[in-house]
Write a protein that holds these residues in place. Structure first.
Motif: not given
Length: 417
Positions: A22-27, A224-234
């Protein structure tokens, strides 16, 4: 469900595991359905009911879900549910893989044209490659289930979408029903093809709920690709601050946790490790910037490494990608922050070197530690740092001493009156 109830189900009759998209399909969805198959085995469930209501999702996770369904020992009974819901894009593809597929009336399915992760136009060469690969893959899945090949092709090439009733008429699904019970009755005793062309007979039993849990929600968020990228940079930024300012503790703890979380996400997203290596190289450049007077050359190299690494972090053909408008500003902002920290760290080191002996000689300090085996040696605090001291006489705790010289990291002291 309690252990005793689960045991009773095992001993008495077959059950049907009830799961929901009941949501977008992701990992998180892919991981959730993999665990659903395991739960079904543990509960001796003979089938899995999958209720779908999704706008779609990423192609890579969809492929993994389709593989899970095709190799499941329990038949997947998939239905677009509830009334008013839809199985868009990836959801329509998943329906083609299910052993039995259906839709509640007043729902629709289709529109599975691949787009870039950022919603931008895909370059023509890459678009052709993705389309052809998706079509040929979906054609094999559709043939396995004996459904409408023309429809499975057009949902990719033309973003075709149809109502539940139309989907049943053209044999894109097996049945359109008014109720969930009607779908389960339709599925009962149906002959379907299992793994390795094994013939399976669908057995529907009491529903055992397996709802999306906290693990699912965490993975859906961090992967989420963008969120994981931001977490990594932070996390890199926080660890860098800890490295250049030892003892801050909190930035190091938070940065370490963030780094592990982003690694979990990257592992699920199948990152290109060359891109990740470039991001790490960028951090190395900024660490060197803090200790080597490069006049900004290392800092600029770090920003370039962050930018190129971010663009190469994911293979766009897999359905993941980071757009330049996200990567470039993020890299520049992080680079400027790290460059500022590096500059402050370098100036601090320089001041310490200049301060050297001149600042400490003549200072009166208090003994905070005395060596038992050699009372002429002890330790003092000076400018927030612990220093070793050596006197020509025995020392005692809380005794005042005066620094007369410095040899390496040891202060030569004399007692004061």
């Amino acid at each position: 469900m309690s252990f005793l109830l689960l045991l009773a189900l095992k001993l008495s009759f077959a059950c049907t595991l009830d799961v929901t998209i009941d949501d977008y399909i992701g990992v998180g969805t892919s991981d959730y359905l993999n665990r659903a198959v395991t739960k079904a085995n543990e509960a001796s469930c003979t089938s899995i009911l999958l209720k779908i209501n999704t706008p779609g999702g990423d192609l890579n996770s969809t492929r993994k879900i389709v593989t899970t369904i095709l190799n499941s020992p329990q038949p997947f009974l998939c239905i677009v549910y509830p009334s008013g819901g839809h199985a868009g894009s990836a959801g329509a593809i998943i329906l083609q893989a299910c052993h039995v597929s259906g839709a509640i009336q007043a729902t629709n399915l289709g529109a599975a044209t691949p787009i870039s992760a950022a919603g931008n136009e895909i370059p023509e060469d890459l678009k052709k490659k993705i389309f052809n690969d998706t079509i040929s893959w979906l054609e094999g899945v559709t043939k396995t289930r004996g459904r409408n090949l023309d429809f499975s092709k057009k949902i990719v090439t033309e973003a075709k979408a149809v109502t539940a009733e139309e989907a049943e008429r053209i044999k894109a699904i097996d049945v359109a029903t008014k109720t969930l019970d009607g779908f389960l009755e339709f599925s009962e005793a149906k002959n379907v093809k299992g793994p390795g062309d094994e013939e399976l007979v669908v057995k529907v039993g009491p529903l055992v709920s397996f709802d999306p849990d906290i693990r699912y929600k965490i993975l859906q968020t961090i992967a989420d690709p963008q969120i994981s990228y931001m977490i990594f940079l932070g996390s890199l930024g926080l660890l860098y601050f800890e490295f250049t300012h030892p003892g801050a503790i909190i930035p190091g703890v938070v940065g370490g946790l963030g780094l592990i979380i982003s690694y979990i996400a990257f592992d699920k997203l199948d990152v290109e490790w060359g891109g990740l290596a470039l991001l790490a190289l960028g951090l190395v450049f900024f660490i060197l910037e803090a200790f080597v007077p490069s006049f900004g050359a290392l800092g600029i190299g770090g920003i370039v490494a962050f930018t190129v690494g971010g663009l190469l972090l994911y293979d766009e053909a897999s359905g993941y990608a980071l757009p330049l408008e996200v990567v470039l500003p993020s890299s520049i902002i992080l680079g400027l922050i790290l460059f500022g920290i590096a500059t402050l760290a370098y100036r601090t080191q320089k001041l310490k070197r200049h301060a050297g002996t001149e600042d400490v000689v003549g200072t009166v300090l208090e003994i905070v530690f005395v060596k038992v085996e050699d009372p002429s040696r002890g330790e003092v605090f000076w400018k927030g740092e612990r220093w070793a001291v050596h006197a020509d006489t025995n020392l005692s705790l809380k005794q005042n001493i005066k620094v007369i010289d410095k040899k390496g990291l040891t202060l030569i002291v004399t007692t004061t009156t």
